[in-house]
Design an enzyme around this catalytic site. Structure first.
Site, PDB file in Angstrom:
ATOM      1  N   TYR A  62      73.366  18.258 -56.163  1.00 58.58           N
ATOM      2  CA  TYR A  62      72.531  18.128 -57.363  1.00 58.58           C
ATOM      3  C   TYR A  62      71.842  16.771 -57.309  1.00 58.58           C
ATOM      4  O   TYR A  62      72.472  15.741 -57.515  1.00 58.58           O
ATOM      5  CB  TYR A  62      73.409  18.269 -58.601  1.00 58.58           C
ATOM      6  CG  TYR A  62      72.684  18.300 -59.926  1.00 58.58           C
ATOM      7  CD1 TYR A  62      71.303  18.396 -60.016  1.00 58.58           C
ATOM      8  CD2 TYR A  62      73.409  18.248 -61.118  1.00 58.58           C
ATOM      9  CE1 TYR A  62      70.660  18.429 -61.235  1.00 58.58           C
ATOM     10  CE2 TYR A  62      72.781  18.293 -62.351  1.00 58.58           C
ATOM     11  CZ  TYR A  62      71.407  18.382 -62.402  1.00 58.58           C
ATOM     12  OH  TYR A  62      70.775  18.416 -63.619  1.00 58.58           O
ATOM     13  N   LYS A  78      70.246  21.722 -55.884  1.00 57.26           N
ATOM     14  CA  LYS A  78      69.593  21.833 -57.184  1.00 57.26           C
ATOM     15  C   LYS A  78      68.705  20.610 -57.327  1.00 57.26           C
ATOM     16  O   LYS A  78      69.201  19.481 -57.376  1.00 57.26           O
ATOM     17  CB  LYS A  78      70.616  21.893 -58.324  1.00 57.26           C
ATOM     18  CG  LYS A  78      69.966  21.959 -59.706  1.00 57.26           C
ATOM     19  CD  LYS A  78      70.994  21.923 -60.828  1.00 57.26           C
ATOM     20  CE  LYS A  78      70.297  21.924 -62.180  1.00 57.26           C
ATOM     21  NZ  LYS A  78      71.267  21.798 -63.304  1.00 57.26           N
TER      22      LYS A  78
END
Length: 301
Positions: free
Chosen positions: A145, A173
């Site tokens: 992330y 992400k």
């Protein structure tokens, strides 16, 4: 150079259209497992195939490890294999993240979301060591992330290339939005690449992204699924129409923040998940009325 096999494998583990699901609380501020089951089932019934639990929108900084695991186990029981469950295990303490990863693996997580360590601002070598330790702790697939606006540091391109060589790191992400760098990295690494910023959902698909990990998907799960499907089927006109219609929700998220937007939108749709824990605030009446109007414009209320 990747053949794209990693991206295909990543999608198998992380799905295509998902949300960073809220963590429901009771009026007294305790975790509400029954409401967690309800909202998870609702989102999956509406077309989502992955749920991130205990991510940013799940209020990971203000929930305990025990609460995170209790919710994961309950949602696993509720939705079964109808959706991929991704456990947020990232912290700014490598040892804590490893422990959370091991516990999430035992609790049935399909994947792990690991955010860049925040506040402490480690070097890129520190990031390699941090992510590497978590990757070595379990065999559960990992989605990195990258969100420098919150963590204070990016995962630089060379670091991303090196991390992609680890066998369990299969996805990213992206809430950084460096479109030029990511276009090359998607091709070079083969990692499944997910939009982590709703204003760029359609853009990421156009650049080779694999799907979304959304916030506004709480309010518009069916529309978000239709956006993805329209793009995949080559109906770009319809995809653009849906994307434009959802723009009031994106604007509302910008005003309220992800947690407040998601919880308030669900409440307006008849699903009570409680207020955020402090220091995040629930919308006031004026903000709630503005959100109601935005949801009407978006066709979700």
């Amino acid at each position: 150079m990747s053949t794209g096999l990693t991206a295909k494998t990543g999608v198998e583990h992380f799905g295509t259209v998902g949300v960073a699901m809220v963590t429901p609380f009771t009026e007294s501020g305790d975790i509400d497992i029954a409401a967690g089951r309800e909202v998870a089932a609702y989102l999956v019934d509406k077309g989502l195939d992955s749920l991130v639990l205990a991510g940013t929108t799940g209020e990971s900084p203000t929930t305990t490890a025990a609460e995170k695991l209790e919710l994961l186990k309950a949602v696993r029981e509720e939705v079964g294999d109808r959706a991929k469950l991704i456990a947020g295990v990232g912290t700014n303490n490598t040892r804590t993240s490893v422990e959370l990863a091991e516990a999430a693996a035992s609790a049935g997580a399909d994947g792990l979301l690991v955010v860049t360590p925040y506040y402490s601002k480690p070097s890129q070598e520190g990031l390699l060591a941090h992510f590497g330790a978590i990757a070595a702790a379990t065999e559960v697939p990992i989605c990195l992330y990258d969100i420098p606006g919150r963590s204070g540091i990016p995962i630089e391109s060379d670091t991303m290339r090196r991390l992609s060589e680890l066998p369990t790191i299969l996805a990213v992400k992206d809430a950084k939005g460096d479109l030029v760098a990511a276009t090359s990295l998607i091709k070079e690494t083969g990692l499944a690449w997910y939009s982590g910023d709703d204003p760029l959902n359609l853009v990421w698909l156009a650049l080779g992204g694999s799907g979304f990990i959304s916030v506004i998907g709480h309010a518009a799960p069916t529309a978000l699924r239709e956006l993805y499907t329209s793009f995949e089927e080559g109906d770009l006109v319809r995809a653009r129409e849906i994307n434009a219609k959802l723009s009031p929700l994106v604007a509302a998220q910008g005003r309220l923040g992800g947690v407040s937007l998601a919880k308030a939108a669900l409440r307006l749709q008849g699903i009570n998940v409680g207020d955020p824990r402090l220091p995040i605030m629930a919308p006031n009446e004026q903000e709630l009325e503005a959100l109601r109007e935005d949801m009407k414009k978006a066709g979700v209320l």
